[in-house]
Motif scaffolding. Structure first.
Motif, PDB file in Angstrom:
ATOM      1  N   MET A 113     -10.293  11.562  -7.357  1.00 15.56           N
ATOM      2  CA  MET A 113      -8.799  11.695  -7.138  1.00 15.56           C
ATOM      3  C   MET A 113      -8.009  11.614  -8.421  1.00 15.56           C
ATOM      4  SD  MET A 113      -6.355   9.962  -4.212  1.00 15.56           S
ATOM      5  CE  MET A 113      -6.074   8.180  -4.825  1.00 15.56           C
ATOM      6  N   LEU A 115      -6.541   3.823  -6.616  1.00 17.08           N
ATOM      7  CA  LEU A 115      -5.503   4.169  -6.892  1.00 17.08           C
ATOM      8  C   LEU A 115      -5.331   3.744  -8.653  1.00 17.08           C
ATOM      9  CD1 LEU A 115      -3.231   6.034  -6.294  1.00 17.08           C
ATOM     10  CD2 LEU A 115      -1.848   4.277  -5.394  1.00 17.08           C
ATOM     11  N   LEU A 124       0.799  -1.205  -0.101  1.00 16.23           N
ATOM     12  CA  LEU A 124      -0.076  -0.033  -0.105  1.00 16.23           C
ATOM     13  C   LEU A 124       0.849   1.226   0.228  1.00 16.23           C
ATOM     14  CD1 LEU A 124      -2.688  -1.046   2.599  1.00 16.23           C
ATOM     15  CD2 LEU A 124      -2.783  -1.412   0.049  1.00 16.23           C
ATOM     16  N   ILE A 125       0.562   2.218  -0.485  1.00 14.04           N
ATOM     17  CA  ILE A 125       0.984   3.519  -0.560  1.00 14.04           C
ATOM     18  C   ILE A 125       0.848   4.036   0.749  1.00 14.04           C
ATOM     19  CG2 ILE A 125       1.332   5.826  -1.629  1.00 14.04           C
ATOM     20  CD1 ILE A 125       2.176   3.225  -3.708  1.00 14.04           C
ATOM     21  N   PRO A 126       1.877   4.524   1.756  1.00 16.22           N
ATOM     22  CA  PRO A 126       1.664   4.779   2.973  1.00 16.22           C
ATOM     23  C   PRO A 126       0.966   6.091   3.294  1.00 16.22           C
ATOM     24  CG  PRO A 126       3.840   5.003   2.571  1.00 16.22           C
ATOM     25  CD  PRO A 126       3.289   4.210   1.246  1.00 16.22           C
ATOM     26  N   THR A 127       1.046   7.206   2.148  1.00 16.97           N
ATOM     27  CA  THR A 127       0.623   8.423   2.464  1.00 16.97           C
ATOM     28  C   THR A 127      -0.997   8.775   1.776  1.00 16.97           C
ATOM     29  OG1 THR A 127       1.251   9.089   0.396  1.00 16.97           O
ATOM     30  CG2 THR A 127       2.645   9.350   2.278  1.00 16.97           C
ATOM     31  N   LEU A 128      -1.489   7.453   1.397  1.00 20.68           N
ATOM     32  CA  LEU A 128      -3.007   7.614   1.037  1.00 20.68           C
ATOM     33  C   LEU A 128      -3.714   6.635   2.002  1.00 20.68           C
ATOM     34  CD1 LEU A 128      -2.463   7.011  -2.817  1.00 20.68           C
ATOM     35  CD2 LEU A 128      -2.855   9.159  -1.528  1.00 20.68           C
ATOM     36  N   ARG A 129      -5.093   7.183   2.148  1.00 19.97           N
ATOM     37  CA  ARG A 129      -6.078   6.222   3.013  1.00 19.97           C
ATOM     38  C   ARG A 129      -6.297   5.111   2.045  1.00 19.97           C
ATOM     39  NH1 ARG A 129     -11.069   9.907   2.889  1.00 19.97           N
ATOM     40  NH2 ARG A 129     -10.487   9.956   0.657  1.00 19.97           N
ATOM     41  N   ASP A 143      -8.155   5.446  -0.736  1.00 21.78           N
ATOM     42  CA  ASP A 143      -7.746   6.117  -1.960  1.00 21.78           C
ATOM     43  C   ASP A 143      -6.656   4.842  -2.596  1.00 21.78           C
ATOM     44  OD1 ASP A 143      -8.719   8.652  -1.539  1.00 21.78           O
ATOM     45  OD2 ASP A 143      -7.193   8.985   0.028  1.00 21.78           O
ATOM     46  N   PHE A 191      -5.261   5.173   7.451  1.00 21.08           N
ATOM     47  CA  PHE A 191      -4.065   5.110   6.604  1.00 21.08           C
ATOM     48  C   PHE A 191      -3.371   3.642   7.101  1.00 21.08           C
ATOM     49  CE2 PHE A 191      -4.656   9.797   6.595  1.00 21.08           C
ATOM     50  CZ  PHE A 191      -4.384   9.991   5.495  1.00 21.08           C
ATOM     51  N   LYS A 224       1.558  14.736   3.900  1.00 17.70           N
ATOM     52  CA  LYS A 224       1.858  13.594   4.856  1.00 17.70           C
ATOM     53  C   LYS A 224       3.173  13.507   5.412  1.00 17.70           C
ATOM     54  CE  LYS A 224      -0.320  10.350   6.374  1.00 17.70           C
ATOM     55  NZ  LYS A 224      -0.907  10.301   7.606  1.00 17.70           N
TER      56      LYS A 224
END
Lengths: 227, 404
Positions: free
Chosen positions: B1, A110, A98-103, A106, A142, B13
Motif C-alpha cells: 500500500m 499503515l 482506526l482510520i474508518p476508510t481502511l480495512r 490496512d 472495516f 469510501k
C-alpha cells in the motif's frame, strides 16, 4: 554506555487557562531501561496521559528534556520527530484510533507506508499479529464492522507493526473483556520477552498494573515510585 | 500500500463527498469543454467548406453598391467590371500564382506544373446581377456562363428539372420558387420577356436560393448591359494555391476591382470564432474559480472533520510532506472524477449548443478535449487544495487529539 531507552529530566507541563495555571506535570524524572515492562497508575486527570504525550513527541513540555533511544525528542525537527514516531514508537490510545476508510489489515500496515525502509512482507506480518490477537477472520473488515474490543485489538496490532523500541499504551485494554484483556497482556509479555520491546502502560486498573515489572504512581502531576 | 492508496480509499469510501465535490468542478469543466468543442467544430466547419469548395477568389467592382439584404453575401448590382478586362485579370492571376508558388519554394518547370506535376487551369466564372421584379416581388436576376459556373460552384445542382439549354429558359432558386409559388414549367416575366422555368436549384444556403438564373448573354441583352459583368468567381483548382497572393496582385494591378480570397474570409470568420470563444472561456474561467473556492471550502471542511485521523497519521510517523501528498492525491482523484464527468457532460452539451449556434455544424470530439478536461479538473482541485493540505500538515497532534 547507558542501557536506558527513555530518560526524562525535570519535565514540567503547565497549562494556562485564563488566569488559572494548571501544573499537569511537575518535575518529572524517569530513567527506563531497554526491555522494561512498566506501568503508571493514577486517577483520571492525574497527568499520566499528558506524560505519555510528552514522551511520544505529541505535547511539548513547558520545561525539561525527554531522551528516547539517545534522541532528544523535543530538539528534533519535524522530519526527525516523524521518523522517531514511525521507527521507535508504538502508540496505543484509549480512544478508537482506526482510520474508518481502511480495512483492518490496512490499518495495521499503515505505519509502514510512512517508512522509508523496504519491507515487502508487511502484510504477512500484519496478518500474523492480527491472527495472534484473534482477528484472522476480520482482516478485510472495516472499523465500522468491528466491535469496540476488536477495534482496540487492531489498534494494538498496528502499534507493533514496525517493531518499535517502546510501546506507549494508554488504557490499552479499556474496551476488552476479561479474557481478551488477559490474552492481550500475554501478547505484550511475549513481545517484551522475545523482542525486548519496552512497554510503558498507563492505566487506573491495578490488576493490569500488577502484571507489569514495575509500577509508578501519578498524582497531581507528580510521579512517584509506586513500588 | 502507498500513500495514494489511502487517498483512493478515502475518496472511494466517502462517495457522497467525492461526487458532491467533483460535481462542482464538473459543471465548470463541462461548460468550458462544450464551448471549446463547439468553437473548434464551428471553426473547422469554415475551413472544411473552403477545402471542399477549393481555394477561390471573388472579384467585384470597387464601388459595388450592395443591397442591404444581400450585403453579407457580397451580391452587388449597379456597378460593373468590363468583360474585356477578363483576359488581363486572368493573366495577372496566373503570374501571381506562379510567383506565389516560387516564393513558397516550388519548382515551376513549365506553366501549369508544380515540381513536374500538372495542375488544372483555374476557372473564371463571370456573373451579371440585375434587379428586377418577378410576380410583383423584387428579385435579383443572375446571368451565368453555365459550364464555368458548374465548375466554379460545383455544388450547384437542380433539385427538379434541368439546367437551361435554350434561349428563354431559366432556373430558379428553391426559396424564390416557394416564395412566389412558381413551379417547374411555369412562365415568368423578366423585363419584357417571358421565360420558362426549366429547373429549380437545390438549396445552397446562399443568395442563389432567392435568385433567377439565365445565360449571361441573355441577361446582358435584356438589360442592355452588353460587355458588363458584376463579379467574377475564380476557382483555383489546386489545393493550397497561393490565391491570397493573386488577390493582392489583382487589387494592385487591375483598376476598379477588388479581389478577396475565400481564405481571407474564412480567416476573418475564424477570428470571430476565436474572439467569441475567448469571451465565453473567460466567463467559464470565472465559473472555474468559483468552483475552486467551493472545492477549497469542502476540502478544508473535510480536514476539520478529520482532525483525529490527521493526528493519528502523525503519531504513526506521517511527515508534513507525506500528509500534503495524501491530501493532494485526494484532490487529484476528485479532480480526475470531476474532469471525466465534466468531459462527458460538456461533450453532450456541445451536441445541444452547437446546432443552436451554427446550423449544420458537425460536432467532432477529439481526445485533446478529454485531456483538457482532465487537466482542468485536476489543476483546479489541486490548486484549491494546496492551502488546506498545507494547513493539515501543520496541525499539531495535541490539537488534533483533544482527548489526549
Amino acid at each position: 554506555m547507558s542501557d536506558s531507552i527513555l530518560v526524562i529530566k525535570d519535565v514540567w507541563k503547565t497549562y494556562e487557562i485564563g488566569d488559572e495555571r494548571i501544573e499537569a506535570l511537575q518535575a518529572i524524572n524517569l530513567d527506563i531501561e531497554k526491555g522494561s515492562f512498566i506501568s503508571i497508575i493514577g486517577h483520571s486527570g492525574s497527568g499520566k496521559t499528558t506524560l505519555l504525550s510528552v514522551i511520544g513527541g505529541l505535547t511539548e513540555p513547558t520545561q525539561g528534556s525527554v531522551s528516547l533511544d539517545g534522541a532528544d525528542v523535543w530538539k528534533l525537527n519535524d522530519a526527525g520527530l516523524s521518523a522517531l514516531r514511525n521507527e521507535k514508537l508504538g502508540f496505543i490510545f484509549q480512544f478508537s484510533s482506526l482510520i474508518p476508510t481502511l480495512r483492518a489489515i490496512d490499518n495495521v500496515a499503515l505505519p509502514y507506508i510512512f517508512q522509508k525502509r523496504n519491507n515487502t512482507d508487511i502484510y504477512g506480518r500484519a496478518e500474523k499479529i492480527l491472527s495472534i490477537l484473534g482477528l484472522s477472520k476480520k482482516l478485510n473488515s472495516f472499523p465500522s464492522e468491528l466491535s469496540g474490543g476488536q477495534q482496540r485489538r487492531v489498534a494494538i496490532a498496528r502499534a507493533f507493526i514496525n517493531r518499535p523500541s517502546i510501546i506507549l499504551a494508554d488504557e490499552p485494554t479499556g474496551d476488552l473483556d476479561a479474557q481478551s484483556e488477559s490474552e492481550v497482556m500475554e501478547f505484550f509479555s511475549e513481545i517484551n520477552e522475545k523482542e525486548k520491546t519496552t512497554f510503558l502502560l498507563v492505566t487506573h486498573n491495578m490488576e493490569l498494573a500488577g502484571m507489569t515489572d514495575r509500577i509508578y504512581r501519578m498524582k497531581d502531576g507528580i510521579l512517584t515510585n509506586g513500588g | 500500500m502507498k500513500i495514494y492508496h489511502i487517498a483512493l480509499k478515502e475518496v472511494s469510501k466517502r462517495k457522497i463527498r467525492t461526487i458532491y465535490t467533483s460535481f462542482g468542478i464538473a459543471i465548470a469543466v463541462s461548460m468550458l469543454i462544450s464551448v471549446m468543442i463547439t468553437a473548434s467544430s464551428g471553426q473547422r466547419e469554415v475551413f472544411q467548406v473552403i477545402a471542399r469548395y477549393g481555394h477561390s477568389l471573388s472579384i467585384v467592382p470597387v464601388d459595388t453598391q450592395t443591397q442591404q439584404s444581400l450585403k453579407s453575401f457580397g451580391i452587388g448590382t449597379g456597378t460593373y467590371i468590363p468583360e474585356a478586362s477578363l483576359p488581363e485579370i486572368e493573366r495577372v492571376y496566373q503570374s501571381a500564382i506562379i510567383a506565389g508558388w516560387e516564393k513558397m519554394g516550388a519548382l515551376i518547370f513549365q506553366e501549369g506544373t508544380i515540381g513536374g506535376a500538372a495542375f488544372p487551369p483555374p476557372t473564371f466564372a463571370p456573373r451579371l446581377y440585375e434587379e428586377t421584379t418577378v410576380k410583383g416581388k423584387d428579385v435579383v436576376a443572375g446571368g451565368v456562363v453555365l459550364d464555368k459556373e458548374l465548375i466554379a460552384r460545383f455544388w450547384w445542382d437542380v433539385a427538379e428539372g434541368r439546367f437551361m439549354e435554350h434561349e428563354g429558359e431559366v432556373v430558379i432558386g428553391r426559396l424564390f420558387a416557394v416564395g412566389t409559388e412558381t413551379k417547374l414549367g411555369d412562365t415568368v416575366d423578366i423585363g419584357r420577356n417571358k421565360m420558362r422555368v426549366v429547373g429549380i436549384l437545390r438549396e445552397t444556403d446562399s443568395p442563389d436560393d432567392y435568385m433567377v438564373f439565365m445565360p449571361i448573354k441573355t441577361l446582358q441583352t435584356l438589360f442592355n448591359k452588353q460587355g458588363k459583368i458584376s463579379m467574377i468567381n475564380v476557382r483555383a483548382m489546386c489545393p493550397k494555391c497561393p490565391v491570397g497572393e493573386a488577390a493582392v496582385e489583382i487589387n494592385k494591378k487591375i483598376l476598379g476591382v477588388r479581389a478577396t480570397s475565400q481564405m481571407e474570409i474564412a480567416t476573418a470568420q475564424s477570428q470571430i470564432f476565436q474572439k467569441t470563444a475567448a469571451l465565453l472561456v473567460s466567463f467559464v474561467v470565472a465559473a472555474l474559480i468559483i468552483s475552486s473556492i467551493g472545492v477549497f471550502n469542502i476540502i478544508l471542511g473535510s480536514i476539520h472533520s478529520r482532525l483525529r485521523d490527521i493526528g493519528l497519521l502523525k503519531t504513526m510517523g506521517a511527515s508534513k510532506g507525506q500528509l500534503i501528498r495524501l491530501f493532494l492525491y485526494e484532490a487529484l482523484f476528485i479532480g480526475i472524477t470531476g474532469g471525466v464527468i465534466g468531459f462527458v457532460i460538456g461533450s453532450g452539451l456541445s451536441y445541444v449548443v452547437g446546432p443552436i449556434l451554427f446550423k449544420d455544424i458537425v460536432i467532432k470530439i477529439s481526445p485533446k478535449f478529454f485531456a483538457i478536461a482532465l487537466l482542468l479538473g485536476t489543476i483546479t482541485t489541486i490548486a484549491a487544495s494546496i492551502y488546506p493540505a498545507t494547513y493539515a500538515s501543520k496541525i499539531r497532534v495535541a490539537e488534533a487529539f483533544k482527548s489526549l
